[in-house]
Motif scaffolding. Structure first.
Motif, PDB file in Angstrom:
ATOM      1  N   ASN A  38       0.914  -1.136  -0.098  1.00  0.00           N
ATOM      2  CA  ASN A  38       0.067  -0.003   0.093  1.00  0.00           C
ATOM      3  C   ASN A  38       0.854   1.163  -0.062  1.00  0.00           C
ATOM      4  OD1 ASN A  38      -1.765   2.051   0.325  1.00  0.00           O
ATOM      5  ND2 ASN A  38      -3.091   0.952   2.068  1.00  0.00           N
ATOM      6  N   VAL A  39       1.158   1.631  -1.217  1.00  0.00           N
ATOM      7  CA  VAL A  39       1.978   2.798  -1.333  1.00  0.00           C
ATOM      8  C   VAL A  39       1.618   3.980  -0.542  1.00  0.00           C
ATOM      9  CG1 VAL A  39       1.158   4.047  -3.467  1.00  0.00           C
ATOM     10  CG2 VAL A  39       3.576   3.982  -3.124  1.00  0.00           C
ATOM     11  N   ILE A  40       0.343   4.185  -0.296  1.00  0.00           N
ATOM     12  CA  ILE A  40      -0.290   5.384   0.449  1.00  0.00           C
ATOM     13  C   ILE A  40       0.295   5.313   2.017  1.00  0.00           C
ATOM     14  CG2 ILE A  40      -2.183   4.736   0.982  1.00  0.00           C
ATOM     15  CD1 ILE A  40      -1.685   8.151  -0.202  1.00  0.00           C
ATOM     16  N   GLU A  41       0.527   4.228   2.355  1.00  0.00           N
ATOM     17  CA  GLU A  41       0.971   4.017   3.770  1.00  0.00           C
ATOM     18  C   GLU A  41       2.438   4.475   3.799  1.00  0.00           C
ATOM     19  OE1 GLU A  41      -0.886   3.462   6.243  1.00  0.00           O
ATOM     20  OE2 GLU A  41      -2.844   3.147   5.199  1.00  0.00           O
ATOM     21  N   TYR A  42       3.188   4.377   2.850  1.00  0.00           N
ATOM     22  CA  TYR A  42       4.554   4.866   2.766  1.00  0.00           C
ATOM     23  C   TYR A  42       4.540   6.270   2.668  1.00  0.00           C
ATOM     24  CZ  TYR A  42       6.161   0.118   2.563  1.00  0.00           C
ATOM     25  OH  TYR A  42       6.375  -1.333   2.773  1.00  0.00           O
ATOM     26  N   LEU A  43       3.693   7.063   1.949  1.00  0.00           N
ATOM     27  CA  LEU A  43       3.336   8.408   1.653  1.00  0.00           C
ATOM     28  C   LEU A  43       3.167   8.851   3.055  1.00  0.00           C
ATOM     29  CD1 LEU A  43       3.655  10.655  -0.150  1.00  0.00           C
ATOM     30  CD2 LEU A  43       1.401  10.452  -0.926  1.00  0.00           C
ATOM     31  N   TRP A  44       2.349   8.386   3.826  1.00  0.00           N
ATOM     32  CA  TRP A  44       1.918   9.246   4.944  1.00  0.00           C
ATOM     33  C   TRP A  44       3.003   8.833   5.852  1.00  0.00           C
ATOM     34  CZ3 TRP A  44      -1.772  11.728   4.055  1.00  0.00           C
ATOM     35  CH2 TRP A  44      -3.209  11.136   3.280  1.00  0.00           C
ATOM     36  N   SER A  45       3.775   7.888   5.898  1.00  0.00           N
ATOM     37  CA  SER A  45       4.960   7.914   6.832  1.00  0.00           C
ATOM     38  C   SER A  45       5.883   9.094   6.296  1.00  0.00           C
ATOM     39  CB  SER A  45       5.694   6.554   6.631  1.00  0.00           C
ATOM     40  OG  SER A  45       6.853   6.562   7.322  1.00  0.00           O
ATOM     41  N   VAL A  46       6.170   9.232   5.144  1.00  0.00           N
ATOM     42  CA  VAL A  46       6.950  10.392   4.798  1.00  0.00           C
ATOM     43  C   VAL A  46       6.456  11.427   5.177  1.00  0.00           C
ATOM     44  CG1 VAL A  46       7.964  11.793   2.615  1.00  0.00           C
ATOM     45  CG2 VAL A  46       8.194   9.315   2.811  1.00  0.00           C
ATOM     46  N   LEU A  47       5.016  11.827   5.135  1.00  0.00           N
ATOM     47  CA  LEU A  47       4.440  13.201   5.440  1.00  0.00           C
ATOM     48  C   LEU A  47       4.747  13.188   6.929  1.00  0.00           C
ATOM     49  CD1 LEU A  47       2.720  15.600   4.642  1.00  0.00           C
ATOM     50  CD2 LEU A  47       0.913  14.081   5.142  1.00  0.00           C
ATOM     51  N   LYS A  48       4.418  12.237   7.826  1.00  0.00           N
ATOM     52  CA  LYS A  48       4.571  12.348   9.220  1.00  0.00           C
ATOM     53  C   LYS A  48       6.131  12.612   9.589  1.00  0.00           C
ATOM     54  CE  LYS A  48       2.011   8.441   9.803  1.00  0.00           C
ATOM     55  NZ  LYS A  48       1.546   7.346  10.610  1.00  0.00           N
ATOM     56  N   MET A  49       6.732  12.024   9.189  1.00  0.00           N
ATOM     57  CA  MET A  49       8.088  12.448   9.320  1.00  0.00           C
ATOM     58  C   MET A  49       8.779  13.835   9.183  1.00  0.00           C
ATOM     59  SD  MET A  49      10.723   9.201   8.410  1.00  0.00           S
ATOM     60  CE  MET A  49      10.216   8.854   6.767  1.00  0.00           C
ATOM     61  N   LYS A  50       8.162  14.456   8.086  1.00  0.00           N
ATOM     62  CA  LYS A  50       8.223  15.581   7.610  1.00  0.00           C
ATOM     63  C   LYS A  50       7.668  16.857   8.872  1.00  0.00           C
ATOM     64  CE  LYS A  50       9.176  15.395   2.885  1.00  0.00           C
ATOM     65  NZ  LYS A  50      10.255  16.180   2.411  1.00  0.00           N
ATOM     66  N   ILE A  51       6.238  16.366   9.097  1.00  0.00           N
ATOM     67  CA  ILE A  51       5.414  17.041  10.208  1.00  0.00           C
ATOM     68  C   ILE A  51       6.395  17.064  11.507  1.00  0.00           C
ATOM     69  CG2 ILE A  51       3.519  17.335  11.382  1.00  0.00           C
ATOM     70  CD1 ILE A  51       1.910  16.165   8.850  1.00  0.00           C
ATOM     71  N   TYR A  52       6.706  15.910  11.954  1.00  0.00           N
ATOM     72  CA  TYR A  52       7.271  15.913  13.350  1.00  0.00           C
ATOM     73  C   TYR A  52       8.801  15.930  13.600  1.00  0.00           C
ATOM     74  CZ  TYR A  52       2.428  15.082  14.436  1.00  0.00           C
ATOM     75  OH  TYR A  52       0.955  15.134  14.608  1.00  0.00           O
ATOM     76  N   GLN A  53       9.432  16.352  12.344  1.00  0.00           N
ATOM     77  CA  GLN A  53      10.798  16.288  12.500  1.00  0.00           C
ATOM     78  C   GLN A  53      11.408  17.003  13.703  1.00  0.00           C
ATOM     79  OE1 GLN A  53      12.394  18.364   8.851  1.00  0.00           O
ATOM     80  NE2 GLN A  53      11.229  20.019   9.062  1.00  0.00           N
ATOM     81  N   ASP A  54      12.494  16.665  14.042  1.00  0.00           N
ATOM     82  CA  ASP A  54      13.176  17.453  15.339  1.00  0.00           C
ATOM     83  C   ASP A  54      12.270  17.568  16.605  1.00  0.00           C
ATOM     84  OD1 ASP A  54      15.379  18.130  13.584  1.00  0.00           O
ATOM     85  OD2 ASP A  54      14.603  19.862  12.995  1.00  0.00           O
ATOM     86  N   GLY A  55      11.225  16.535  16.612  1.00  0.00           N
ATOM     87  CA  GLY A  55      10.561  16.360  17.854  1.00  0.00           C
ATOM     88  C   GLY A  55       9.272  17.341  17.714  1.00  0.00           C
ATOM     89  N   LEU A  56       8.993  17.977  16.774  1.00  0.00           N
ATOM     90  CA  LEU A  56       8.083  19.166  17.032  1.00  0.00           C
ATOM     91  C   LEU A  56       6.795  18.800  17.342  1.00  0.00           C
ATOM     92  CD1 LEU A  56       8.511  21.015  13.471  1.00  0.00           C
ATOM     93  CD2 LEU A  56       9.245  21.882  15.657  1.00  0.00           C
ATOM     94  N   GLN A  57       5.989  19.617  18.042  1.00  0.00           N
ATOM     95  CA  GLN A  57       4.768  19.428  18.689  1.00  0.00           C
ATOM     96  C   GLN A  57       3.967  20.646  18.456  1.00  0.00           C
ATOM     97  OE1 GLN A  57       3.707  16.478  20.393  1.00  0.00           O
ATOM     98  NE2 GLN A  57       5.784  15.549  19.522  1.00  0.00           N
ATOM     99  N   PHE A  58       2.665  20.529  18.303  1.00  0.00           N
ATOM    100  CA  PHE A  58       1.813  21.537  17.922  1.00  0.00           C
ATOM    101  C   PHE A  58       0.632  21.664  19.144  1.00  0.00           C
ATOM    102  CE2 PHE A  58       3.348  19.458  14.504  1.00  0.00           C
ATOM    103  CZ  PHE A  58       4.014  20.433  13.652  1.00  0.00           C
ATOM    104  N   SER A  59       0.385  23.090  19.275  1.00  0.00           N
ATOM    105  CA  SER A  59      -0.566  23.217  20.606  1.00  0.00           C
ATOM    106  C   SER A  59      -1.819  23.618  19.897  1.00  0.00           C
ATOM    107  CB  SER A  59      -0.049  24.461  21.329  1.00  0.00           C
ATOM    108  OG  SER A  59       0.231  25.560  20.509  1.00  0.00           O
ATOM    109  N   THR A  60      -2.051  23.928  18.854  1.00  0.00           N
ATOM    110  CA  THR A  60      -3.485  24.080  18.047  1.00  0.00           C
ATOM    111  C   THR A  60      -3.576  23.425  16.756  1.00  0.00           C
ATOM    112  OG1 THR A  60      -2.731  25.951  16.776  1.00  0.00           O
ATOM    113  CG2 THR A  60      -3.230  26.681  18.873  1.00  0.00           C
ATOM    114  N   LYS A  61      -4.839  23.047  16.622  1.00  0.00           N
ATOM    115  CA  LYS A  61      -5.165  22.472  15.195  1.00  0.00           C
ATOM    116  C   LYS A  61      -4.594  23.152  14.108  1.00  0.00           C
ATOM    117  CE  LYS A  61      -9.385  21.890  16.403  1.00  0.00           C
ATOM    118  NZ  LYS A  61     -10.886  21.517  16.211  1.00  0.00           N
ATOM    119  N   ASP A  62      -4.881  24.619  14.136  1.00  0.00           N
ATOM    120  CA  ASP A  62      -4.316  25.459  12.976  1.00  0.00           C
ATOM    121  C   ASP A  62      -2.714  25.345  12.803  1.00  0.00           C
ATOM    122  OD1 ASP A  62      -6.933  26.416  12.649  1.00  0.00           O
ATOM    123  OD2 ASP A  62      -6.596  28.242  13.586  1.00  0.00           O
ATOM    124  N   ALA A  63      -2.169  25.296  13.970  1.00  0.00           N
ATOM    125  CA  ALA A  63      -0.679  25.213  13.707  1.00  0.00           C
ATOM    126  C   ALA A  63      -0.281  23.557  13.022  1.00  0.00           C
ATOM    127  CB  ALA A  63      -0.023  24.970  15.051  1.00  0.00           C
TER     128      ALA A  63
END
Length: 104
Positions: free
Chosen positions: A38-63
């Motif tokens: 399921n190639v989309i699962e690999y794409l989601w993985s790439v996306l999540k790595m980019k979003i949470y790189q360096d341990g980023l966390q978000f305090s709002t849904k907008d962020a």
């Protein structure tokens, strides 16, 4: 193709497919949630790595949404082609394992 997920294996789903002429040997059955194919699962993985790189966390849904959009915009066509092309090898690996999961 059927992955035997409850909604796909439900009586009504199978009856509907049968009405369309798909039954028996015409249905390809796969293990439930075979992520290796399921190639989309690999794409989601790439996306999540980019979003949470360096341990980023978000305090709002907008962020978080802004980070998702930025990460998605940062995925290059070459990355998508690489992920898609990797499916040939994954299919061969799964077949060589008799349809079982492959180890990465």
């Amino acid at each position: 193709m059927q992955d035997n997920a409850p909604s796909h294996a439900a009586k009504k789903s199978l009856e509907y497919l049968q009405q369309l002429g798909f039954s028996g040997h015409l249905l390809v059955k796969w293990p439930v949630c075979i992520l290796d194919l399921n190639v989309i699962e690999y794409l989601w993985s790439v996306l999540k790595m980019k979003i949470y790189q360096d341990g980023l966390q978000f305090s709002t849904k907008d962020a978080l949404w802004e980070a998702i959009v930025d990460a998605a915009d940062g995925i290059t066509p070459d990355e998508i082609v690489t992920l898609t092309n990797s499916m040939d090898k994954s299919v061969m690996d799964v077949l060589s394992c008799g349809g079982s999961y492959i180890h990465h």
